[in-house]
Design a protein around this motif. Sequence first.
Motif, short mmCIF file in Angstrom:
data_model
loop_
_atom_site.label_atom_id
_atom_site.label_comp_id
_atom_site.label_asym_id
_atom_site.label_seq_id
_atom_site.Cartn_x
_atom_site.Cartn_y
_atom_site.Cartn_z
N GLU A 141 0.83 -1.21 0.00
CA GLU A 141 0.00 0.00 0.00
C GLU A 141 0.86 1.26 0.00
N ALA A 142 1.97 1.24 0.75
CA ALA A 142 2.86 2.40 0.78
C ALA A 142 3.49 2.66 -0.58
N ILE A 143 3.91 1.59 -1.25
CA ILE A 143 4.51 1.75 -2.58
C ILE A 143 3.47 2.26 -3.57
N ALA A 144 2.24 1.73 -3.47
CA ALA A 144 1.17 2.16 -4.37
C ALA A 144 0.88 3.65 -4.19
N ALA A 145 0.84 4.10 -2.94
CA ALA A 145 0.57 5.52 -2.69
C ALA A 145 1.68 6.40 -3.28
N ARG A 146 2.93 5.95 -3.15
CA ARG A 146 4.04 6.72 -3.71
C ARG A 146 4.04 6.71 -5.24
N SER A 147 3.34 5.72 -5.82
CA SER A 147 3.31 5.57 -7.27
C SER A 147 2.16 6.31 -7.94
N GLU A 148 1.30 6.94 -7.14
CA GLU A 148 0.21 7.71 -7.72
C GLU A 148 0.78 8.86 -8.57
N PRO A 149 0.12 9.18 -9.67
CA PRO A 149 0.64 10.25 -10.54
C PRO A 149 0.95 11.55 -9.82
N GLU A 150 0.06 11.96 -8.91
CA GLU A 150 0.30 13.21 -8.19
C GLU A 150 1.53 13.11 -7.28
N ALA A 151 1.69 11.95 -6.64
CA ALA A 151 2.85 11.76 -5.76
C ALA A 151 4.13 11.77 -6.58
N ARG A 152 4.11 11.12 -7.74
CA ARG A 152 5.29 11.13 -8.62
C ARG A 152 5.61 12.55 -9.06
N LYS A 153 4.56 13.30 -9.42
CA LYS A 153 4.76 14.68 -9.88
C LYS A 153 5.36 15.53 -8.78
N GLU A 154 4.87 15.34 -7.55
CA GLU A 154 5.41 16.12 -6.43
C GLU A 154 6.89 15.83 -6.21
N ARG A 155 7.27 14.55 -6.34
CA ARG A 155 8.68 14.21 -6.14
C ARG A 155 9.54 14.79 -7.26
N ARG A 156 9.03 14.74 -8.48
CA ARG A 156 9.80 15.33 -9.59
C ARG A 156 9.97 16.83 -9.39
N GLU A 157 8.90 17.49 -8.95
CA GLU A 157 8.99 18.93 -8.72
C GLU A 157 9.96 19.24 -7.58
N ALA A 158 9.96 18.37 -6.56
CA ALA A 158 10.81 18.61 -5.39
C ALA A 158 12.29 18.53 -5.73
N ILE A 159 12.65 17.69 -6.70
CA ILE A 159 14.08 17.52 -7.01
C ILE A 159 14.47 18.23 -8.29
N ARG A 160 13.50 18.95 -8.91
CA ARG A 160 13.81 19.63 -10.16
C ARG A 160 14.98 20.59 -10.00
N GLY A 161 15.96 20.45 -10.88
CA GLY A 161 17.12 21.33 -10.87
C GLY A 161 18.15 21.01 -9.81
N THR A 162 17.97 19.92 -9.08
CA THR A 162 18.91 19.57 -8.02
C THR A 162 19.89 18.50 -8.51
N GLU A 163 20.89 18.24 -7.68
CA GLU A 163 21.85 17.19 -8.00
C GLU A 163 21.18 15.82 -7.99
N GLU A 164 20.17 15.64 -7.16
CA GLU A 164 19.46 14.36 -7.12
C GLU A 164 18.79 14.06 -8.45
N GLU A 165 18.18 15.08 -9.07
CA GLU A 165 17.55 14.87 -10.37
C GLU A 165 18.58 14.45 -11.41
N GLU A 166 19.71 15.10 -11.41
CA GLU A 166 20.76 14.75 -12.37
C GLU A 166 21.28 13.34 -12.12
N ALA A 167 21.37 12.95 -10.84
CA ALA A 167 21.83 11.59 -10.52
C ALA A 167 20.84 10.54 -11.02
N VAL A 168 19.54 10.81 -10.89
CA VAL A 168 18.52 9.89 -11.38
C VAL A 168 18.62 9.75 -12.89
#
Length: 299
Positions: A141-168
Amino acid sequence: MGERSEKETPVGATMDLPHDRMTVERFREAFPRARWSESRKAWFVPGCTAQRRIGRWLAEIEAEADAFADDKGRDAFAFDPIESRYLEAGTTALLIRTPYSRTLVSEIREIPDARWDADRRLWSVPYRSYEDLRSRWPGIEAIAARSEPEARKERREAIRGTEEEEAVKARSRERRRKRYPVPSDQLPPLDRAISTFVGIVVFAAFDGELADAETIESFYFSPTAGSDYLWVSWRPGTLDELVTTWPARSDPTAEERQRGWWQPTIEGLRTARRDARSREKARQRRLEGASPDEPTDSI
């Protein structure tokens, strides 16, 4: 004689049976022409329709099995149900609908007899597997919640332009190159299923290019200081290659993990075989003109 016979009858299908005398006897009764292949370490059923006949036989066996266990599981669910937007109680099985996640697929596949229903785009878990499902459900259930489109979008926005995004992004680019570093003085065999830190793969060819320590450390494993490493190209193993791979009797040693490759264990092979079967089914649907809806785990 066995090897010559296989070459004379190349068309057929392999069957990996459990080491259970009664199951083997029933299999031999259903397939009197089946024979044990020492090279494949599996039963070989000759004939163009062997795969379909094996599939029908397995369906019959599964339909007969564990009727009492299903009733017990249904009673357990009624007494202590899981309440979740991702789970529904069906007539014959529990139905799981979640956003797609490779990690989630791997987790659900660990539940005994869990099956993907491509037509309904959901996972079906028989009631007899309810206790296993319940023990894994918090993680699912925890993985499913993290996989929701909105949750994915929030994580992408959170790391946008950071070193973590480049590492991914860098990790994704490196995986697409389908190469792997191996010690120059401990080269793995080619055209055999081998366990690595990126999963079970089949090494195809040595590129002749030295792998730099920084890339190895960043994307694969910690290399041995002072050792030279070469790049070797890889591909996912076919189902036949994985079925014929003899598993290691024990987990890899520290020395084997240090070099970066080792003989697969039976647990790893079972997962890889399920993935290979999914790839083959998806490929068959594409050939038949259907949409490849079933999720697959690519390495």
